[in-house]
Scaffold this active site. Structure first.
Site, PDB file in Angstrom:
ATOM      1  N   SER A  76      -4.842 -20.436 -39.812  1.00 26.21           N
ATOM      2  CA  SER A  76      -6.025 -21.136 -40.324  1.00 26.21           C
ATOM      3  C   SER A  76      -5.793 -21.568 -41.754  1.00 26.21           C
ATOM      4  O   SER A  76      -5.067 -20.910 -42.510  1.00 26.21           O
ATOM      5  CB  SER A  76      -7.255 -20.224 -40.259  1.00 26.21           C
ATOM      6  OG  SER A  76      -8.352 -20.783 -40.953  1.00 26.21           O
ATOM      7  N   TYR A 103     -10.618 -12.052 -42.758  1.00 28.42           N
ATOM      8  CA  TYR A 103     -10.147 -13.152 -41.896  1.00 28.42           C
ATOM      9  C   TYR A 103      -9.005 -13.907 -42.576  1.00 28.42           C
ATOM     10  O   TYR A 103      -7.989 -14.209 -41.953  1.00 28.42           O
ATOM     11  CB  TYR A 103     -11.310 -14.088 -41.589  1.00 28.42           C
ATOM     12  CG  TYR A 103     -10.955 -15.257 -40.699  1.00 28.42           C
ATOM     13  CD1 TYR A 103     -10.749 -15.081 -39.332  1.00 28.42           C
ATOM     14  CD2 TYR A 103     -10.845 -16.546 -41.222  1.00 28.42           C
ATOM     15  CE1 TYR A 103     -10.436 -16.159 -38.508  1.00 28.42           C
ATOM     16  CE2 TYR A 103     -10.538 -17.621 -40.409  1.00 28.42           C
ATOM     17  CZ  TYR A 103     -10.333 -17.426 -39.058  1.00 28.42           C
ATOM     18  OH  TYR A 103     -10.031 -18.484 -38.240  1.00 28.42           O
ATOM     19  N   LYS A 162      -5.152 -14.311 -41.156  1.00 24.41           N
ATOM     20  CA  LYS A 162      -4.553 -15.612 -40.866  1.00 24.41           C
ATOM     21  C   LYS A 162      -3.339 -15.876 -41.754  1.00 24.41           C
ATOM     22  O   LYS A 162      -2.367 -16.505 -41.320  1.00 24.41           O
ATOM     23  CB  LYS A 162      -5.599 -16.712 -41.027  1.00 24.41           C
ATOM     24  CG  LYS A 162      -6.676 -16.680 -39.936  1.00 24.41           C
ATOM     25  CD  LYS A 162      -6.084 -16.812 -38.538  1.00 24.41           C
ATOM     26  CE  LYS A 162      -7.155 -16.973 -37.468  1.00 24.41           C
ATOM     27  NZ  LYS A 162      -6.575 -17.148 -36.106  1.00 24.41           N
TER      28      LYS A 162
END
Length: 253
Positions: free
Chosen positions: A144, A159, A163
């Protein structure tokens, strides 16, 4: 229709969500001739997507949690028994949470890192022996832009860490596996119009995020699927260890 994946066997994790990247990727692979195996944790979603795939060609759906090493090993065993081997792994399974740092519980941290990073690791570790037995293959993982720019939209610190970890993991195993015939790459999309945010991606929010891109819109699922299939195909035969940006100019670096 192209036939880039005729006689190929592909595994796509996290492919159960009705509007998700995993489901769309699995269907696109099937339309181009692949035998496709999917996993997800929601049984009815696995059943529904598997039926869609079987209307296109050979397919198998397995309810499995990517955080469970034994479960992923059993998935790969089922693939080799059913289809004779594995050529392509697409690591899509993931989730996000917008929780600020000081409010992240240990349980939430374990969930986000477990599904996104550990899940990618365990699925890959389970798949590689079967791919080596076929003489090689391609692995593509979903990272991401959050891992590059430190979140800033819906993904918070855990998160972003997960990623970013996928990008590092991709490079490390590309060094190990490419000499053995397995190319390893990942993609780093910006916000994609899916259901991953749990309803937080309103039309107003989409319009706001679109202003932050050079393209004037947020990504759709097809934007990502085309890149995943490119990296899984022989068209990208000289690419390995790559992070392919899919962000419409949101993040230039």
């Amino acid at each position: 229709m192209q036939d880039r994946f005729t006689n190929k066997v592909a595994l796509v994790t996290g492919a159960g969500s009705p509007r998700g990247i995993g489901r769309a990727t699995a269907l696109a692979l099937a339309r181009e001739g692949a035998s496709v195996v999917i996993t997800d944790i929601v049984a009815e979603n696995v059943e529904r997507v598997t039926e869609e795939l079987q209307a296109l060609g050979p397919a198998l759906g397995v309810v499995a949690d990517v955080r469970d090493k034994g479960a992923m090993e059993r998935v790969v065993q089922s693939i080799t028994e059913r289809f004779g081997g594995l050529d392509i792994l697409i690591n899509v399974a993931g989730l996000t949470r917008p929780t600020p740092l000081l409010d992240i519980s240990e349980e939430e941290y374990d969930l986000v890192l477990g599904v996104n990073l550990k899940g990618t690791f365990l699925a890959t570790q389970a798949a590689v022996p079967a791919m080596l037995q076929r003489g090689g293959g391609a692995i593509v993982s979903l990272s991401s832009v959050s891992g590059q720019r430190g979140g800033g939209v819906f993904g918070a610190s855990h998160y972003s860490a997960a990623k970013a970890g996928i990008m590092g993991f991709t490079k490390a195993i590309a060094r190990e596996l490419t000499p053995r015939g397995i190319r390893v790459n990942c993609v780093a999309p910006s916000m994609v119009d899916t259901d991953i945010t749990g309803g937080l991606l309103t039309e107003e929010r989409k319009a706001e995020l679109a202003k932050g891109t050079l393209m004037g819109r947020i990504a759709n699922v097809d934007d990502v699927v085309k890149c995943l299939l490119f990296l899984a195909s022989d068209e990208s035969g000289y690419l390995t260890g790559v992070t392919l940006d899919i962000n419409g100019g949101m993040h230039l670096h």
